[in-house]
Design a protein around this motif. Structure first.
Motif, PDB file in Angstrom:
ATOM      1  N   LYS A   1       0.836  -1.196   0.000  1.00  0.00           N
ATOM      2  CA  LYS A   1       0.000   0.000   0.000  1.00  0.00           C
ATOM      3  C   LYS A   1       0.874   1.251   0.000  1.00  0.00           C
TER       4      LYS A   1
ATOM      5  N   ILE B   1       2.362   1.762  -3.511  1.00  0.00           N
ATOM      6  CA  ILE B   1       1.367   2.334  -4.417  1.00  0.00           C
ATOM      7  C   ILE B   1       1.190   3.829  -4.145  1.00  0.00           C
TER       8      ILE B   1
ATOM      9  N   TYR C   1       4.098  -2.425 -10.032  1.00  0.00           N
ATOM     10  CA  TYR C   1       2.948  -1.575  -9.706  1.00  0.00           C
ATOM     11  C   TYR C   1       1.608  -2.296  -9.868  1.00  0.00           C
ATOM     12  N   SER C   2       1.392  -2.936 -11.023  1.00  0.00           N
ATOM     13  CA  SER C   2       0.113  -3.620 -11.248  1.00  0.00           C
ATOM     14  C   SER C   2      -0.047  -4.815 -10.319  1.00  0.00           C
TER      15      SER C   2
ATOM     16  N   HIS D   1      -1.147  -3.594  -6.862  1.00  0.00           N
ATOM     17  CA  HIS D   1      -2.588  -3.321  -6.840  1.00  0.00           C
ATOM     18  C   HIS D   1      -3.382  -4.623  -6.700  1.00  0.00           C
TER      19      HIS D   1
ATOM     20  N   SER E   1      -5.777  -5.638  -3.604  1.00  0.00           N
ATOM     21  CA  SER E   1      -7.187  -5.917  -3.895  1.00  0.00           C
ATOM     22  C   SER E   1      -7.596  -7.300  -3.410  1.00  0.00           C
TER      23      SER E   1
END
Length: 275
Positions: free
Chosen positions: A7, A10, A65-66, A69, A73
């Protein structure tokens, strides 16, 4: 690896600044720096290029980065799932394509909520391909579509119909019309539409409400659910246009065979059989 580290990563990537990321997360800048250092040590590579007043991701950081996420999630989803299980409530997931939601399901959502008041009910609007994929991986219990999924692993049941009307902001419509909006009403509709209409659309959408809003604001034509436009036609805000298409469209309830919530799916089926 603590999910808070991802987190923080990000937040730094999106704010491009350690201090602003710290403010967003309500932690100290030193804590942000420590977490990024921990992450870089774990992956054995630099994740940020720290030029003066120009903080940006390295190629490795951009690649992470992806994934960061996704991990955040999935962790949040797992917390929700565990919370639901802890309260001993069954989760039931329904998805409809945008056109089915506008023309059929939105007016019946209150009945579904009453039927499933003892469950944790999740609804979503999604495209056909995503609905099929989620049914296949069992993260979705029921999909509502205008065309069946032709696969032996799925049950397809016709549960209703809705009518479409070709309407416009003026009564005259022909192949030279320049403000026609093509609404996605499914595979069968597209085939029939290609046979009967040579008009070139100026705009395409999968949502009937978007098409209606554009027509009311700027004018134009589209095939829209009769339930949405009948009153507007009566008021002569819109005009009904004679159509060569078969405008009665089916609604299929699609579910995976031998699903975990088969009893709940059966209740859903009976709800529409009573309608």
């Amino acid at each position: 690896m603590d999910i808070r580290v991802f987190k923080t990563f990000i937040a730094v990537a999106e704010n491009k600044h350690f201090g602003r990321a710290a403010e967003t997360l309500y932690i100290t800048q030193a804590a942000v720096s420590a977490r990024i250092k921990q992450l870089e040590e774990y992956y054995g590579t630099q994740l940020f290029i720290r030029d003066k007043n120009n903080l940006r991701l390295t190629p490795a950081g951009d690649s992470l980065y992806s994934h960061a996420h996704l991990m955040v999630s999935q962790m949040e989803q797992s917390k929700i799932a565990v919370s639901i299980a802890d309260k001993q409530r069954v989760s039931f997931n329904i998805a409809a394509t945008p056109n089915v939601w506008d023309a059929f399901f939105s007016s019946r959502i209150h009945e579904v909520l009453e039927l499933y008041e003892h469950l944790s009910l999740n609804t979503e609007i999604s495209v056909r391909e995503a609905i099929q994929r989620k049914l296949d991986d069992r993260t979705l219990d029921v999909g509502l579509l205008t065309d069946p999924i032709k696969d032996d692993d799925f049950n397809n049941e016709l549960i209703g119909h809705f009518d479409l009307s070709l309407v416009g902001s003026r009564p005259d419509f022909d192949a030279k019309t320049e403000d026609y909006i093509l609404v996605d009403w499914g595979i069968t509709f597209h085939k029939e539409h290609a046979l009967h209409h040579k008009v070139v659309p100026s705009f395409k959408t999968s949502a009937a409400m978007i098409a209606l809003e554009v027509i009311l604001a700027k004018g134009g034509f589209a095939y829209l659910p009769s339930m949405l436009v009948d009153e507007l036609i009566d008021q002569q805000t819109l005009f009904s246009v004679e159509s060569p298409l078969q405008v009665n469209r089916p609604i299929y309830m699609v579910s995976r065979k031998n699903g975990a919530n088969e009893d709940v799916v059966q209740q859903f089926r009976l709800l529409f059989n009573r309608a």
